[in-house]
Design a protein around this motif. Structure first.
Motif, PDB file in Angstrom:
ATOM      1  N   ALA A  98       0.844  -1.198   0.000  1.00  0.00           N
ATOM      2  CA  ALA A  98       0.000   0.000   0.000  1.00  0.00           C
ATOM      3  C   ALA A  98       0.879   1.248   0.000  1.00  0.00           C
ATOM      4  CB  ALA A  98      -0.916  -0.006   1.221  1.00  0.00           C
ATOM      5  N   GLN A  99       1.938   1.193   0.811  1.00  0.00           N
ATOM      6  CA  GLN A  99       2.848   2.331   0.876  1.00  0.00           C
ATOM      7  C   GLN A  99       3.583   2.518  -0.455  1.00  0.00           C
ATOM      8  OE1 GLN A  99       3.155   4.415   3.660  1.00  0.00           O
ATOM      9  NE2 GLN A  99       4.212   5.667   2.127  1.00  0.00           N
ATOM     10  N   PHE A 100       3.921   1.378  -1.094  1.00  0.00           N
ATOM     11  CA  PHE A 100       4.591   1.418  -2.406  1.00  0.00           C
ATOM     12  C   PHE A 100       3.727   2.173  -3.406  1.00  0.00           C
ATOM     13  CE2 PHE A 100       5.114  -0.487  -6.662  1.00  0.00           C
ATOM     14  CZ  PHE A 100       6.439  -0.174  -6.896  1.00  0.00           C
TER      15      PHE A 100
ATOM     16  N   ILE B  42       9.438   8.025  -8.458  1.00  0.00           N
ATOM     17  CA  ILE B  42       9.738   7.959  -9.893  1.00  0.00           C
ATOM     18  C   ILE B  42      11.053   8.660 -10.262  1.00  0.00           C
ATOM     19  CG2 ILE B  42       8.950   8.706 -12.201  1.00  0.00           C
ATOM     20  CD1 ILE B  42       7.186   6.494 -11.564  1.00  0.00           C
ATOM     21  N   PRO B  43      11.305   9.893  -9.828  1.00  0.00           N
ATOM     22  CA  PRO B  43      12.587  10.522 -10.189  1.00  0.00           C
ATOM     23  C   PRO B  43      13.797   9.715  -9.712  1.00  0.00           C
ATOM     24  CG  PRO B  43      11.156  12.084  -9.038  1.00  0.00           C
ATOM     25  CD  PRO B  43      10.474  10.768  -8.984  1.00  0.00           C
ATOM     26  N   HIS B  44      13.682   9.142  -8.503  1.00  0.00           N
ATOM     27  CA  HIS B  44      14.778   8.309  -7.981  1.00  0.00           C
ATOM     28  C   HIS B  44      14.961   7.062  -8.827  1.00  0.00           C
ATOM     29  CE1 HIS B  44      15.381  10.728  -4.396  1.00  0.00           C
ATOM     30  NE2 HIS B  44      14.058  10.732  -4.192  1.00  0.00           N
ATOM     31  N   LEU B  45      13.841   6.460  -9.232  1.00  0.00           N
ATOM     32  CA  LEU B  45      13.898   5.261 -10.060  1.00  0.00           C
ATOM     33  C   LEU B  45      14.587   5.554 -11.395  1.00  0.00           C
ATOM     34  CD1 LEU B  45      10.536   3.337  -9.641  1.00  0.00           C
ATOM     35  CD2 LEU B  45      12.805   2.317  -9.709  1.00  0.00           C
ATOM     36  N   TRP B  46      14.222   6.685 -11.991  1.00  0.00           N
ATOM     37  CA  TRP B  46      14.836   7.067 -13.265  1.00  0.00           C
ATOM     38  C   TRP B  46      16.352   7.193 -13.116  1.00  0.00           C
ATOM     39  CZ3 TRP B  46      13.140   5.938 -17.621  1.00  0.00           C
ATOM     40  CH2 TRP B  46      11.808   6.089 -17.991  1.00  0.00           C
ATOM     41  N   ILE B  47      16.757   7.874 -12.043  1.00  0.00           N
ATOM     42  CA  ILE B  47      18.189   8.082 -11.834  1.00  0.00           C
ATOM     43  C   ILE B  47      18.914   6.745 -11.647  1.00  0.00           C
ATOM     44  CG2 ILE B  47      19.829   8.896 -10.086  1.00  0.00           C
ATOM     45  CD1 ILE B  47      18.749  11.532 -10.294  1.00  0.00           C
TER      46      ILE B  47
ATOM     47  N   ILE C 295      13.004   6.241  10.478  1.00  0.00           N
ATOM     48  CA  ILE C 295      12.269   5.129  11.094  1.00  0.00           C
ATOM     49  C   ILE C 295      10.891   4.962  10.465  1.00  0.00           C
ATOM     50  CG2 ILE C 295      12.014   3.904  13.301  1.00  0.00           C
ATOM     51  CD1 ILE C 295      13.408   6.121  14.683  1.00  0.00           C
ATOM     52  N   ASP C 296      10.826   5.233   9.147  1.00  0.00           N
ATOM     53  CA  ASP C 296       9.578   5.052   8.399  1.00  0.00           C
ATOM     54  C   ASP C 296       9.683   3.735   7.633  1.00  0.00           C
ATOM     55  OD1 ASP C 296       7.385   5.155   6.798  1.00  0.00           O
ATOM     56  OD2 ASP C 296       7.823   7.126   5.909  1.00  0.00           O
ATOM     57  N   TYR C 297       9.431   2.644   8.336  1.00  0.00           N
ATOM     58  CA  TYR C 297       9.707   1.325   7.747  1.00  0.00           C
ATOM     59  C   TYR C 297       8.831   0.989   6.551  1.00  0.00           C
ATOM     60  CZ  TYR C 297      12.755   0.619  11.740  1.00  0.00           C
ATOM     61  OH  TYR C 297      13.748   0.753  12.658  1.00  0.00           O
ATOM     62  N   ALA C 298       7.601   1.463   6.553  1.00  0.00           N
ATOM     63  CA  ALA C 298       6.715   1.176   5.414  1.00  0.00           C
ATOM     64  C   ALA C 298       7.285   1.805   4.149  1.00  0.00           C
ATOM     65  CB  ALA C 298       5.309   1.700   5.696  1.00  0.00           C
ATOM     66  N   THR C 299       7.724   3.065   4.243  1.00  0.00           N
ATOM     67  CA  THR C 299       8.307   3.748   3.079  1.00  0.00           C
ATOM     68  C   THR C 299       9.623   3.084   2.669  1.00  0.00           C
ATOM     69  OG1 THR C 299       7.332   5.799   3.868  1.00  0.00           O
ATOM     70  CG2 THR C 299       9.062   5.987   2.208  1.00  0.00           C
ATOM     71  N   MET C 300      10.411   2.669   3.681  1.00  0.00           N
ATOM     72  CA  MET C 300      11.650   1.965   3.388  1.00  0.00           C
ATOM     73  C   MET C 300      11.352   0.713   2.547  1.00  0.00           C
ATOM     74  SD  MET C 300      14.354   0.307   6.089  1.00  0.00           S
ATOM     75  CE  MET C 300      13.494  -1.223   6.371  1.00  0.00           C
ATOM     76  N   PHE C 301      10.314   0.005   2.918  1.00  0.00           N
ATOM     77  CA  PHE C 301       9.961  -1.197   2.158  1.00  0.00           C
ATOM     78  C   PHE C 301       9.414  -0.884   0.778  1.00  0.00           C
ATOM     79  CE2 PHE C 301      10.601  -5.463   3.503  1.00  0.00           C
ATOM     80  CZ  PHE C 301      11.200  -5.297   4.746  1.00  0.00           C
ATOM     81  N   ALA C 302       8.744   0.270   0.655  1.00  0.00           N
ATOM     82  CA  ALA C 302       8.305   0.695  -0.678  1.00  0.00           C
ATOM     83  C   ALA C 302       9.533   0.837  -1.575  1.00  0.00           C
ATOM     84  CB  ALA C 302       7.547   2.018  -0.584  1.00  0.00           C
TER      85      ALA C 302
ATOM     86  N   ILE D 152      12.447  -0.708  -1.099  1.00  0.00           N
ATOM     87  CA  ILE D 152      13.020  -2.044  -1.326  1.00  0.00           C
ATOM     88  C   ILE D 152      12.288  -2.753  -2.465  1.00  0.00           C
ATOM     89  CG2 ILE D 152      13.313  -4.336  -0.294  1.00  0.00           C
ATOM     90  CD1 ILE D 152      13.906  -2.902   2.372  1.00  0.00           C
ATOM     91  N   ILE D 153      10.940  -2.610  -2.458  1.00  0.00           N
ATOM     92  CA  ILE D 153      10.159  -3.229  -3.538  1.00  0.00           C
ATOM     93  C   ILE D 153      10.564  -2.616  -4.888  1.00  0.00           C
ATOM     94  CG2 ILE D 153       7.831  -3.480  -4.516  1.00  0.00           C
ATOM     95  CD1 ILE D 153       6.811  -3.597  -1.585  1.00  0.00           C
TER      96      ILE D 153
END
Lengths: 249, 263
Positions: free
Chosen positions: A41-43, A51-56, A211-218, A220-221
């Motif tokens: 859900a967080q992803f 998206i900008p990070h992914l592009w880079i 310490i935002d683990y949900a976003t961290m996992f987004a 990682i995914i």
């Protein structure tokens, strides 16, 4: 039919992974490993921001793969075919190959700054070594009879390289590329997480620091999907270029 | 008087490996007339293949001269084709592109090369496999493809190194017919290297017997019946085979009924 089987395989693998993840998350019961539905859900929510990070990250890794593979192939095939070059090249290669290139991250960061350059330099180097070793071995294993038969048609060294050496090495080069994809993504993560403020690696470590683990996992995914995407692109290109080889199942 | 296509005079060839020096050929002289099919037979290791590689321009003699079509050889020549036992096909090219390879290497435009290769595939009877890859072909068809490559080049010299020895008996017989047929229609000069007595008798109008280490010519035998598709079933053919067998078994000086070649 084969395509359908492939897709089915991917779906099954995803389901198994998610189930395993859920089970592990329940067993550990620690916010650092959230349940898959929370992370997914967080992803979905973080995707626009990522998206900008992914592009880079994608840019860095694709450029590195092209540089590393092209230079590694050319040099590896040359060393494999030239007795003299092999005399000098082979020992050098075997001294340098086992050195873990990742240890040079600090050096590269000092020398090349915090932008794309250190990531590209390091990932290209890792892929270069993988490719050069593979290409050399492939060039050495070419049947002399085959070369002889093409030479008897009046082929020059360039003709032999183009019609025999390069195409015969292509399947092994793709295998090397596929193997190095995993390493390349790992190296990318390390470089991005240590320095700079761009790329998925940075995104993951940044969320971790908050310490935002949900976003961290987004993140990682996203990084995992990046790896899968590259792997599939390589498979796609290989199927186009290497239609003659029997397909290993 | 037909002109000489291949002329080896006083050729010797040494191989150097580590510290050992091997004399592969010693004072080897042979003339082949244009359009003449000859067969070279001898035990393995007698230097038969070296003779072919010399004529193909892939090896240079240590001493002596090799002339092809009246000219001293300096390297591979475009209208000389070498056909090997393992076919020499490129697995990554289609049957059509394998047949066209020689022409492509000679810088012929791809479209034209493919058109000529298609004709060559038709000549050897495998045009329906043009788009397949070599791994999809049987041994006999692979060897037909190797011949098609030579036909596409319009070769006037055909060098064959054990071309049929990897094939089963029936396929071999079919290809022998094809070889005789091709030679009759295209009248190229043919040098066939073989260890099969039947094959030598079937495909060589002259048969050169070689002795091993160092390779020398022991005898040259005339085989005038060769060239007829039914020769295989005649008594002359069987007599020829018997004589060749006796000569090969008898390591000493050959029978006196055939013309001796003095070295």
């Amino acid at each position: 039919m084969a395509r359908f089987k492939r897709i089915l395989g991917y779906v099954a693998a995803t389901v198994v992974t998610l189930l395993f993840w859920a089970g592990l998350s329940l067993a550990i019961d620690n916010p650092a490993l959230p349940m898959p539905q929370v992370a997914l859900a967080q992803f979905a929510e973080s995707l626009p921001a990522m998206i900008p990070h992914l592009w880079i990250s994608l840019y860095r890794i694709v450029v590195s793969m092209v540089i590393g593979t092209v230079s590694g192939t050319i040099l590896g095939l040359f060393i494999g075919r030239s007795h003299l070059a092999d005399l000098i090249g082979a020992p050098l290669l075997y001294v340098l190959y086992p050195i873990p290139k990742i240890v040079f991250v600090p050096v590269l960061l000092v020398l090349l700054g915090l932008g794309n350059a250190p990531a590209i330099a390091l990932i290209s180097t890792v892929i270069f070594f993988q490719t050069v070793v593979t290409a050399r071995a492939a060039a050495k294993s070419i049947s002399p009879d085959l070369v002889q038969s093409v030479r008897s048609l009046g082929a020059s060294r360039i003709d032999v390289a183009r019609h025999v050496v390069f195409p015969s090495a292509l399947p092994s080069i793709f295998t090397a590329l596929r193997i190095s994809t995993g390493t390349a993504v790992a190296v990318l993560f390390v470089v991005e997480s240590i320095a700079g403020n761009t790329g998925v690696g940075f995104y993951i470590v940044n969320a971790w620091g908050r310490i935002d683990y949900a976003t961290m996992f987004a993140g990682i995914i996203a990084m995992a999907l990046l790896g899968v995407f590259l792997y599939e692109v390589i498979n796609f290109v290989e199927n186009r270029l290497v239609r003659w080889a029997p397909k290993p199942e | 008087m037909s002109k000489t296509a291949i002329e080896l005079s006083g050729v010797s060839l040494k191989y150097r490996s580590e510290q050992k020096e091997t004399l592969a050929l010693d004072n080897f002289s042979l003339e082949v007339a244009a359009g003449e099919p000859i067969a070279i037979i001898g035990a393995s290791g007698c230097g038969k293949t070296s003779v072919l590689n010399l004529i193909a321009g892939l090896l240079k003699p240590t001493s002596g001269t090799v002339k092809v079509m009246g000219e001293a050889l300096s390297g591979p020549r475009s209208r000389t084709s070498l056909i090997l036992q393992d076919y020499g096909l490129l697995p990554w090219k289609t049957v059509l592109d394998n047949a066209a390879l020689g022409l492509i290497i000679q810088k012929m435009p791809v479209r034209e090369a493919r058109a000529r290769a298609t004709d060559a595939l038709r000549t050897v009877g495998i045009e329906e496999f043009a788009r397949s890859y070599p791994r999809e072909l049987s041994g006999g068809m692979s060897q037909r493809l190797a011949m098609a490559r030579a036909m596409a080049l319009d070769s006037d010299i055909m060098l064959m190194d054990e071309p049929l020895s990897a094939l089963d008996a029936l396929t071999r017989e079919e290809l022998q017919k094809t070889l005789i047929d091709l030679w009759q229609h295209h009248s190229y000069t043919q040098v066939l290297v073989t260890h099969s007595i039947e094959e030598a008798a079937l495909l060589g109008r002259r048969i050169v017997l070689m002795t091993p280490r160092p390779g020398r010519i022991r005898q040259v035998i005339e085989n005038p019946g060769m060239g007829d598709l039914d020769y295989r079933h005649t008594t002359e053919f069987h007599d020829m085979c018997r004589m060749l067998r006796e000569l090969l078994m008898n390591k000493g000086e050959g029978s006196t009924t055939v013309e001796e070649v003095v070295l």
